[in-house]
Design an enzyme around this catalytic site. Structure first.
Site, PDB file in Angstrom:
ATOM      1  N   TYR B  32      50.510  93.974  27.814  1.00  0.00           N
ATOM      2  CA  TYR B  32      49.303  93.450  28.455  1.00  0.00           C
ATOM      3  C   TYR B  32      48.061  93.803  27.644  1.00  0.00           C
ATOM      4  CZ  TYR B  32      48.026  98.079  30.287  1.00  0.00           C
ATOM      5  OH  TYR B  32      47.655  99.396  30.410  1.00  0.00           O
ATOM      6  N   ARG B  51      45.499  93.854  18.577  1.00  0.00           N
ATOM      7  CA  ARG B  51      46.402  94.771  19.278  1.00  0.00           C
ATOM      8  C   ARG B  51      47.480  94.004  20.044  1.00  0.00           C
ATOM      9  NH1 ARG B  51      43.836  99.072  23.287  1.00  0.00           N
ATOM     10  NH2 ARG B  51      43.555  97.203  24.538  1.00  0.00           N
ATOM     11  N   ARG B 100      69.773  88.552  34.834  1.00  0.00           N
ATOM     12  CA  ARG B 100      69.535  89.973  34.572  1.00  0.00           C
ATOM     13  C   ARG B 100      70.639  90.618  33.733  1.00  0.00           C
ATOM     14  NH1 ARG B 100      70.479  95.141  35.979  1.00  0.00           N
ATOM     15  NH2 ARG B 100      68.704  96.543  36.081  1.00  0.00           N
ATOM     16  N   HIS B 102      70.643  93.596  30.293  1.00  0.00           N
ATOM     17  CA  HIS B 102      69.716  94.464  29.582  1.00  0.00           C
ATOM     18  C   HIS B 102      69.310  93.892  28.217  1.00  0.00           C
ATOM     19  CE1 HIS B 102      70.574  97.278  32.737  1.00  0.00           C
ATOM     20  NE2 HIS B 102      69.829  98.218  32.195  1.00  0.00           N
ATOM     21  N   GLU B 179      46.223 111.861  24.831  1.00  0.00           N
ATOM     22  CA  GLU B 179      45.271 110.912  25.412  1.00  0.00           C
ATOM     23  C   GLU B 179      45.384 111.024  26.917  1.00  0.00           C
ATOM     24  OE1 GLU B 179      46.359 106.819  24.661  1.00  0.00           O
ATOM     25  OE2 GLU B 179      48.449 107.186  25.151  1.00  0.00           O
ATOM     26  N   LEU B 203      47.731 105.279  22.550  1.00  0.00           N
ATOM     27  CA  LEU B 203      47.359 103.876  22.443  1.00  0.00           C
ATOM     28  C   LEU B 203      46.065 103.798  21.646  1.00  0.00           C
ATOM     29  CD1 LEU B 203      48.196 101.008  23.562  1.00  0.00           C
ATOM     30  CD2 LEU B 203      46.098 101.244  24.895  1.00  0.00           C
TER      31      LEU B 203
END
Lengths: 287, 287
Positions: B32, B51, B100, B102, B179, B203
């Protein structure tokens, strides 16, 4: 026909709409379970319920009806006509739907509860040849004991194993073998079965517990003591446990054979004990 | 009215239906971005796009139109009537919808692309009083450099900080401050600003980069060198950076004051430089 369960109702899976504000989607803020249906009974549903309650408690999601997973799972098998089919039931519970902020919704919102079932072909033939694995340093978080949907690290590692022509990824944390991307792992060294003890570093697998119990019941020496990376060369056998593979021999790690590179005797005895127990429960149910 | 973007279309947010088979929901298999709209321009959209591309590459999600986030974000501001309102735009890209398992879907499926915008009240007054924090050992995975939605560890730690009456949780990994749950952290020791260098442990924040650049441009000594837990007592100031707080003084850690327990001079100078730059861009845009 594919009937799912969603927040109190059974409906066509296509009609299940997850909100984009669901914290499961936005934050991986949820937990899950997968239970196996053996054409007549769920394997250790009590164990799954116990773990479900523990996961909910550890992440502080409030789902007072968690025990109803028994009925939900049974309902999904029945409504999907899977009674006589080897099947799996998946359950996911998230912290619910709320405006996107990192802290828990305040006031709390109802959790999202979603479940579905599907018939599958037990991978017995594949498993019994023995599987290949890769091994790498642990990438996951410090609370692998929680069965959370925050699974990206598992996904990436598992995919690596597939692309290496293997079927699972074994993790090493601080020099000790912990578990795999979606299974627990055992080694046989000098005739003793060893696996990582319960801790924050591993998920307490339902099949792991069965393997341990069956070893004890059948006089196979087993200790819950982690195997270090340095000891791997001493292993005569290795195997993994999970809901779909049950007990599966591991014949290689990073391309190197384990022992003689064939499924081990102790492993296959344990696998037979597991299968025998399933047959016994079936027989009992039919009395 | 709340218009969202979903897989190529703008539609009412209520009409966005995430599939329960979305790998974002099932596996946290997505990434995101959150970008800030300063009533006329997006803050460092180039940095966000860079990014975004990096995150997609690291988790191997293929979204060839990633550059279109520029247009999507602008479209959301315009369609929601937010042009003159401080706002945030959230973008999430997942590996898409598939049965579904993996491993990655094979063949690959199109990614799910979802974005929405909302006006918010910049928390300036709150921030300028200085915020309290808690500090704890790192719980997250080993690739915190990827802006993934696998955020449960962040959520649980952030919630802990809120319940302790604080506003952020600072992580320590192997004795070094890395962080925070959703911000980067800086300390001032002997007149030098210090923060953890870019690595898998943090990050690479857009506001982090701005703080570093502004320090260099304004003659404030700064080194990207991690602060150890043992050095914390030496810190005269601390601050965090993120998209909504910009540069925010930290006045306490686990209830103990940082320096004299008030927002530090160097911190507030840096915050002013940030605000000045925003004003300058506004002025330029109006020429």
């Amino acid at each position: 026909m594919n009937i799912a369960y969603f927040n109190g109702s059974y409906l066509n899976k296509e009609e299940v709409h997850i909100s984009p504000d669901d914290r499961g989607f936005l934050f991986a803020d949820g937990i899950y379970e997968v239970v196996r249906w053996y054409e007549g009974f769920f394997y250790d549903m009590d164990g799954h319920i116990k773990r479900l309650l523990r996961s909910l408690k550890e992440v502080r999601i409030d789902w007072p009806e968690a025990e109803s997973f028994r009925q939900i799972a049974a309902g999904l098998i029945q409504k999907n006509g899977l009674s006589a089919t080897p099947s799996l039931v998946y359950l996911q519970v998230t912290r619910g739907v709320a405006k996107r902020i990192h802290s828990f919704p305040s006031p709390a919102v109802p959790p999202t509860v979603y479940a579905f079932a599907w018939g599958f072909r037990p991978p017995d033939e594949f498993v019994e040849k023995g599987i290949g694995t890769i091994m790498k340093n642990e990438t996951r978080w410090s609370r692998c004991d929680i069965k959370s949907v925050s699974l990206l690290p598992n996904i990436l590692s598992f995919q690596e194993s597939i692309e290496a022509g293997a079927s699972e990824c074994i993790f090493v944390r601080d020099g000790l073998v912990s578990e795999c991307a979606h299974s627990n792992v055992f080694f046989v060294i000098n005739g003793v079965i060893r696996t990582h003890p319960e801790s924050h570093a591993i998920l307490s697998g339902i099949s792991r517990a069965s393997a341990i119990r069956l070893a004890h019941q059948n006089g196979l020496p087993l200790v819950e003591e982690a195997v270090s990376e340095n000891e791997l060369g001493l292993a005569d056998e290795a195997f993994i446990t999970n809901t779909s593979f049950e007990i599966a021999p591991v014949v290689s790690i990073n391309g190197k054979p384990v022992g003689n590179g064939k499924p081990g005797n102790i492993t296959m005895r344990l696998r037979k004990h597991f299968k025998d127990e399933i047959r016994m429960i079936h027989a009992k149910n039919q009395e």
